[in-house]
Design a protein around this motif. Sequence first.
Motif, PDB file in Angstrom:
ATOM      1  N   LYS A  99       6.406   1.876  -7.736  1.00  0.00           N
ATOM      2  CA  LYS A  99       5.498   2.800  -8.487  1.00  0.00           C
ATOM      3  C   LYS A  99       4.471   1.913  -9.421  1.00  0.00           C
ATOM      4  O   LYS A  99       3.223   2.239  -9.546  1.00  0.00           O
ATOM      5  CB  LYS A  99       6.053   3.978  -9.161  1.00  0.00           C
ATOM      6  CG  LYS A  99       5.318   4.793  -9.766  1.00  0.00           C
ATOM      7  CD  LYS A  99       6.163   5.910 -10.044  1.00  0.00           C
ATOM      8  CE  LYS A  99       5.237   7.079 -10.829  1.00  0.00           C
ATOM      9  NZ  LYS A  99       5.278   7.507 -12.149  1.00  0.00           N
ATOM     10  N   ALA A 100       5.048   0.886 -10.144  1.00  0.00           N
ATOM     11  CA  ALA A 100       4.387   0.232 -11.037  1.00  0.00           C
ATOM     12  C   ALA A 100       3.516  -0.662 -10.532  1.00  0.00           C
ATOM     13  O   ALA A 100       2.432  -0.807 -11.021  1.00  0.00           O
ATOM     14  CB  ALA A 100       5.313  -0.669 -11.995  1.00  0.00           C
ATOM     15  N   ALA A 101       3.867  -1.392  -9.469  1.00  0.00           N
ATOM     16  CA  ALA A 101       2.964  -2.165  -8.580  1.00  0.00           C
ATOM     17  C   ALA A 101       1.663  -1.240  -8.101  1.00  0.00           C
ATOM     18  O   ALA A 101       0.677  -1.928  -8.138  1.00  0.00           O
ATOM     19  CB  ALA A 101       3.901  -2.834  -7.390  1.00  0.00           C
ATOM     20  N   PHE A 102       1.897  -0.181  -7.601  1.00  0.00           N
ATOM     21  CA  PHE A 102       0.828   0.687  -7.058  1.00  0.00           C
ATOM     22  C   PHE A 102      -0.163   0.994  -8.227  1.00  0.00           C
ATOM     23  O   PHE A 102      -1.331   0.834  -8.096  1.00  0.00           O
ATOM     24  CB  PHE A 102       1.504   1.688  -6.447  1.00  0.00           C
ATOM     25  CG  PHE A 102       0.182   2.795  -6.198  1.00  0.00           C
ATOM     26  CD1 PHE A 102      -0.700   2.433  -4.949  1.00  0.00           C
ATOM     27  CD2 PHE A 102       0.106   4.088  -6.706  1.00  0.00           C
ATOM     28  CE1 PHE A 102      -1.810   3.230  -4.728  1.00  0.00           C
ATOM     29  CE2 PHE A 102      -0.984   4.715  -6.369  1.00  0.00           C
ATOM     30  CZ  PHE A 102      -1.774   4.542  -5.276  1.00  0.00           C
ATOM     31  N   GLU A 103       0.536   1.075  -9.419  1.00  0.00           N
ATOM     32  CA  GLU A 103      -0.659   1.481 -10.496  1.00  0.00           C
ATOM     33  C   GLU A 103      -1.273   0.074 -10.840  1.00  0.00           C
ATOM     34  O   GLU A 103      -2.319   0.076 -11.196  1.00  0.00           O
ATOM     35  CB  GLU A 103       0.389   1.976 -11.875  1.00  0.00           C
ATOM     36  CG  GLU A 103       0.765   3.447 -11.548  1.00  0.00           C
ATOM     37  CD  GLU A 103       1.890   3.748 -12.642  1.00  0.00           C
ATOM     38  OE1 GLU A 103       2.167   3.030 -13.768  1.00  0.00           O
ATOM     39  OE2 GLU A 103       2.209   4.835 -12.410  1.00  0.00           O
ATOM     40  N   GLN A 104      -0.609  -0.824 -10.803  1.00  0.00           N
ATOM     41  CA  GLN A 104      -1.349  -2.190 -10.969  1.00  0.00           C
ATOM     42  C   GLN A 104      -2.497  -2.439 -10.025  1.00  0.00           C
ATOM     43  O   GLN A 104      -3.482  -2.991 -10.558  1.00  0.00           O
ATOM     44  CB  GLN A 104      -0.475  -3.389 -11.178  1.00  0.00           C
ATOM     45  CG  GLN A 104      -0.999  -4.670 -11.602  1.00  0.00           C
ATOM     46  CD  GLN A 104       0.052  -5.834 -11.577  1.00  0.00           C
ATOM     47  OE1 GLN A 104       1.200  -5.675 -11.663  1.00  0.00           O
ATOM     48  NE2 GLN A 104      -0.239  -7.147 -11.594  1.00  0.00           N
ATOM     49  N   ILE A 105      -2.202  -2.047  -8.717  1.00  0.00           N
ATOM     50  CA  ILE A 105      -3.185  -2.360  -7.857  1.00  0.00           C
ATOM     51  C   ILE A 105      -4.373  -1.486  -8.011  1.00  0.00           C
ATOM     52  O   ILE A 105      -5.416  -1.861  -7.945  1.00  0.00           O
ATOM     53  CB  ILE A 105      -2.617  -2.163  -6.421  1.00  0.00           C
ATOM     54  CG1 ILE A 105      -1.546  -3.118  -5.840  1.00  0.00           C
ATOM     55  CG2 ILE A 105      -3.688  -1.965  -5.306  1.00  0.00           C
ATOM     56  CD1 ILE A 105      -1.008  -3.197  -4.618  1.00  0.00           C
ATOM     57  N   CYS A 106      -4.284  -0.340  -8.359  1.00  0.00           N
ATOM     58  CA  CYS A 106      -5.255   0.979  -8.893  1.00  0.00           C
ATOM     59  C   CYS A 106      -5.819   0.346  -9.955  1.00  0.00           C
ATOM     60  O   CYS A 106      -7.211   0.724  -9.916  1.00  0.00           O
ATOM     61  CB  CYS A 106      -4.542   2.074  -9.118  1.00  0.00           C
ATOM     62  SG  CYS A 106      -3.835   3.116  -7.624  1.00  0.00           S
ATOM     63  N   LYS A 107      -5.206  -0.152 -11.099  1.00  0.00           N
ATOM     64  CA  LYS A 107      -5.883  -1.018 -12.100  1.00  0.00           C
ATOM     65  C   LYS A 107      -6.794  -1.986 -11.782  1.00  0.00           C
ATOM     66  O   LYS A 107      -8.083  -2.131 -12.419  1.00  0.00           O
ATOM     67  CB  LYS A 107      -4.971  -1.137 -13.223  1.00  0.00           C
ATOM     68  CG  LYS A 107      -5.389  -1.641 -14.482  1.00  0.00           C
ATOM     69  CD  LYS A 107      -4.228  -2.003 -15.499  1.00  0.00           C
ATOM     70  CE  LYS A 107      -4.945  -2.804 -16.736  1.00  0.00           C
ATOM     71  NZ  LYS A 107      -3.852  -3.163 -17.558  1.00  0.00           N
ATOM     72  N   GLU A 108      -6.369  -2.998 -11.023  1.00  0.00           N
ATOM     73  CA  GLU A 108      -7.054  -4.286 -10.646  1.00  0.00           C
ATOM     74  C   GLU A 108      -8.260  -3.792  -9.539  1.00  0.00           C
ATOM     75  O   GLU A 108      -9.396  -4.606  -9.628  1.00  0.00           O
ATOM     76  CB  GLU A 108      -6.072  -5.196  -9.632  1.00  0.00           C
ATOM     77  CG  GLU A 108      -5.210  -5.794 -10.959  1.00  0.00           C
ATOM     78  CD  GLU A 108      -4.254  -6.619 -10.389  1.00  0.00           C
ATOM     79  OE1 GLU A 108      -4.597  -7.230  -9.162  1.00  0.00           O
ATOM     80  OE2 GLU A 108      -3.234  -7.269 -10.747  1.00  0.00           O
ATOM     81  N   PHE A 109      -7.989  -2.713  -8.692  1.00  0.00           N
ATOM     82  CA  PHE A 109      -9.232  -2.379  -7.880  1.00  0.00           C
ATOM     83  C   PHE A 109      -9.836  -1.206  -7.974  1.00  0.00           C
ATOM     84  O   PHE A 109      -9.517  -0.240  -7.081  1.00  0.00           O
ATOM     85  CB  PHE A 109      -8.681  -2.886  -6.274  1.00  0.00           C
ATOM     86  CG  PHE A 109      -8.193  -4.133  -6.412  1.00  0.00           C
ATOM     87  CD1 PHE A 109      -9.228  -5.261  -6.285  1.00  0.00           C
ATOM     88  CD2 PHE A 109      -6.820  -4.645  -6.451  1.00  0.00           C
ATOM     89  CE1 PHE A 109      -8.779  -6.554  -5.886  1.00  0.00           C
ATOM     90  CE2 PHE A 109      -6.451  -5.985  -6.247  1.00  0.00           C
ATOM     91  CZ  PHE A 109      -7.506  -6.903  -6.080  1.00  0.00           C
ATOM     92  N   PRO A 110     -10.175  -0.674  -8.936  1.00  0.00           N
ATOM     93  CA  PRO A 110     -10.594   0.790  -9.318  1.00  0.00           C
ATOM     94  C   PRO A 110     -11.659   1.172  -8.544  1.00  0.00           C
ATOM     95  O   PRO A 110     -11.857   2.395  -8.110  1.00  0.00           O
ATOM     96  CB  PRO A 110     -11.101   0.760 -10.777  1.00  0.00           C
ATOM     97  CG  PRO A 110     -11.627  -0.446 -11.057  1.00  0.00           C
ATOM     98  CD  PRO A 110     -10.524  -1.432 -10.227  1.00  0.00           C
ATOM     99  N   ASP A 111     -12.548   0.201  -7.891  1.00  0.00           N
ATOM    100  CA  ASP A 111     -13.581   0.372  -6.909  1.00  0.00           C
ATOM    101  C   ASP A 111     -13.170   0.487  -5.483  1.00  0.00           C
ATOM    102  O   ASP A 111     -13.973   0.972  -4.721  1.00  0.00           O
ATOM    103  CB  ASP A 111     -14.575  -0.656  -7.005  1.00  0.00           C
ATOM    104  CG  ASP A 111     -14.126  -2.126  -6.735  1.00  0.00           C
ATOM    105  OD1 ASP A 111     -12.950  -2.262  -6.986  1.00  0.00           O
ATOM    106  OD2 ASP A 111     -15.069  -2.973  -6.228  1.00  0.00           O
ATOM    107  N   PHE A 112     -11.955   0.371  -5.177  1.00  0.00           N
ATOM    108  CA  PHE A 112     -11.523   0.188  -3.931  1.00  0.00           C
ATOM    109  C   PHE A 112     -10.291   1.645  -3.899  1.00  0.00           C
ATOM    110  O   PHE A 112      -9.334   1.395  -3.318  1.00  0.00           O
ATOM    111  CB  PHE A 112     -10.934  -0.968  -3.309  1.00  0.00           C
ATOM    112  CG  PHE A 112     -10.681  -1.158  -2.093  1.00  0.00           C
ATOM    113  CD1 PHE A 112     -11.333  -0.377  -0.830  1.00  0.00           C
ATOM    114  CD2 PHE A 112      -9.745  -2.302  -1.382  1.00  0.00           C
ATOM    115  CE1 PHE A 112     -10.986  -0.532   0.170  1.00  0.00           C
ATOM    116  CE2 PHE A 112      -9.767  -2.604  -0.073  1.00  0.00           C
ATOM    117  CZ  PHE A 112     -10.359  -1.653   0.835  1.00  0.00           C
TER     118      PHE A 112
END
Length: 151
Positions: A99-112
């Motif tokens: 869950k934390a990893a998913f949130e990190q991906i969302c944060k790093e790639f807000p345009d994707f």
Amino acid sequence: MIDALLPFLKLTQAFDAVDRDQKSYDLKRHENDAEHSYQLAMIAWYLGSSMKLTLNREKVVLYALVHDLVEVYAGDTAPFTTDPEHNKNLHASKETKEKAAFEQICKEFPDFTDMTAVIDNYEKKGDPESRFVYILDKVLADLNVYLSGEQ
């Protein structure tokens, strides 16, 4: 454009560097998440087409490609160990880490948001395509073990 692409390229390289518990087909090394996800996508596509399944093939392939992407930050979690108590702790921590990893991906790639929506939909298992990929992912490991001759 290149500046925006490079962080995503790094993510794909990191995905390639995640070693799985599963050995490769030749048993000489552990497979990595990128080759596992590619194989899952190809097998899912093959089965969907050859069996004429009434699944959205694009969704199936996209789910297969991203189903383990959170492991770039969460790491791979072995499906089981010989210690039942350790297994409980392993799976409880897996959910939290992913869950934390998913949130990190969302944060790093807000345009994707296309990709993050696919990851989120896969995790929810709310459609036939995500459930198909989830089950196939579990079976694929056994099929690879069978083909390798490993016990």
